[in-house]
Write a protein that holds these residues in place. Structure first.
Motif, short mmCIF file in Angstrom:
data_model
loop_
_atom_site.label_atom_id
_atom_site.label_comp_id
_atom_site.label_asym_id
_atom_site.label_seq_id
_atom_site.Cartn_x
_atom_site.Cartn_y
_atom_site.Cartn_z
N UNK A 113 0.86 -1.18 0.00
CA UNK A 113 0.00 0.00 0.00
C UNK A 113 0.90 1.22 0.00
N UNK A 114 0.63 2.14 -0.91
CA UNK A 114 1.46 3.33 -1.02
C UNK A 114 0.59 4.54 -1.35
N UNK A 115 0.83 5.62 -0.63
CA UNK A 115 0.08 6.84 -0.87
C UNK A 115 0.41 7.41 -2.25
N UNK A 116 -0.58 7.98 -2.87
CA UNK A 116 -0.39 8.76 -4.08
C UNK A 116 0.38 10.02 -3.68
N UNK A 117 1.11 10.59 -4.62
CA UNK A 117 1.87 11.81 -4.33
C UNK A 117 0.98 12.91 -3.74
N UNK A 118 -0.28 12.97 -4.15
CA UNK A 118 -1.19 14.00 -3.66
C UNK A 118 -1.56 13.81 -2.19
N UNK A 119 -1.30 12.64 -1.63
CA UNK A 119 -1.70 12.34 -0.25
C UNK A 119 -0.54 12.31 0.73
N UNK A 120 0.67 12.53 0.26
CA UNK A 120 1.84 12.42 1.14
C UNK A 120 1.79 13.38 2.32
N UNK A 121 1.26 14.57 2.12
CA UNK A 121 1.19 15.55 3.21
C UNK A 121 -0.12 15.50 3.99
N UNK A 122 -0.94 14.51 3.73
CA UNK A 122 -2.20 14.32 4.45
C UNK A 122 -1.86 13.87 5.88
N UNK A 123 -2.11 14.74 6.86
CA UNK A 123 -1.72 14.45 8.25
C UNK A 123 -2.46 13.24 8.83
N UNK A 124 -3.72 13.07 8.46
CA UNK A 124 -4.46 11.89 8.94
C UNK A 124 -3.83 10.62 8.39
N UNK A 125 -3.42 10.65 7.13
CA UNK A 125 -2.77 9.48 6.51
C UNK A 125 -1.44 9.20 7.20
N UNK A 126 -0.69 10.25 7.52
CA UNK A 126 0.59 10.07 8.21
C UNK A 126 0.37 9.45 9.59
N UNK A 127 -0.65 9.88 10.29
CA UNK A 127 -0.95 9.34 11.61
C UNK A 127 -1.35 7.86 11.52
N UNK A 128 -2.17 7.52 10.54
CA UNK A 128 -2.58 6.12 10.37
C UNK A 128 -1.39 5.23 10.01
N UNK A 129 -0.51 5.71 9.15
CA UNK A 129 0.68 4.92 8.80
C UNK A 129 1.62 4.78 10.00
N UNK A 130 1.76 5.83 10.78
CA UNK A 130 2.61 5.76 11.99
C UNK A 130 2.02 4.77 12.99
N UNK A 131 0.70 4.75 13.11
CA UNK A 131 0.04 3.80 14.00
C UNK A 131 0.23 2.37 13.51
N UNK A 132 0.14 2.17 12.20
CA UNK A 132 0.39 0.84 11.62
C UNK A 132 1.82 0.39 11.95
N UNK A 133 2.78 1.29 11.76
CA UNK A 133 4.17 0.94 12.04
C UNK A 133 4.35 0.58 13.52
N UNK A 134 3.71 1.32 14.40
CA UNK A 134 3.77 1.03 15.83
C UNK A 134 3.21 -0.36 16.13
N UNK A 135 2.06 -0.67 15.54
CA UNK A 135 1.43 -1.98 15.78
C UNK A 135 2.27 -3.13 15.26
N UNK A 136 2.78 -3.00 14.04
CA UNK A 136 3.61 -4.06 13.46
C UNK A 136 4.91 -4.22 14.26
N UNK A 137 5.47 -3.11 14.70
CA UNK A 137 6.70 -3.16 15.51
C UNK A 137 6.46 -3.88 16.83
N UNK A 138 5.30 -3.67 17.44
CA UNK A 138 4.96 -4.38 18.67
C UNK A 138 4.84 -5.88 18.43
N UNK A 139 4.20 -6.26 17.32
CA UNK A 139 4.09 -7.68 16.99
C UNK A 139 5.49 -8.27 16.76
N UNK A 140 6.34 -7.52 16.05
CA UNK A 140 7.70 -8.00 15.76
C UNK A 140 8.52 -8.16 17.04
N UNK A 141 8.30 -7.29 18.02
CA UNK A 141 9.01 -7.39 19.29
C UNK A 141 8.61 -8.67 20.01
#
Length: 110
Positions: free
Chosen positions: A69-97
């Motif tokens: 899944x990859x954001x379109x160039x028009x969505x890169x600065x979408x703050x809600x999208x950035x927050x959701x991706x950061x939350x995904x990374x946090x969740x996956x990192x917890x599972x990996x730990x």
């Protein structure tokens, strides 16, 4: 093993790629695969429906468990999208730990 890659552009998280299977249990009983699948699908749904971000999604459940899944160039600065991706990374990192023998995190900052 599941390989989870995070994709960056200009120091912004713009997407992720998930490939492989955890093989931590029988098919249908694998809690690591279930966790990763739930996190990734929920994130894509949130990006589309909550953040209203345009993104590209490619998946293949049959051949090795794959989702990108990859954001379109028009969505890169979408703050809600950035927050959701950061939350995904946090969740996956917890599972990996907790299940380091089943999932590996890769940072793709190229």
């Amino acid at each position: 093993m599941i390989k989870a890659s995070f994709i960056y552009r200009k120091n912004r998280l713009i997407g992720f790629k998930i490939k492989g299977h955890a093989e931590s249990g029988e098919y249908g009983q694998d809690i690591v695969c279930a966790a990763v699948s739930t996190l990734s699908i929920s994130t894509v749904n949130g990006l589309e429906q909550l953040a209203k971000a345009k993104l590209y999604v490619d998946s293949d459940e049959l051949d090795g468990g794959f989702m990108r899944a990859q954001l379109d160039d028009s969505a890169i600065d979408n703050e809600a999208a950035q927050l959701l991706l950061a939350n995904f990374k946090l969740g996956i990192s917890d599972v990996a730990t907790s299940y380091s023998d089943c999932i590996k995190i890769i940072e793709d900052k190229s």
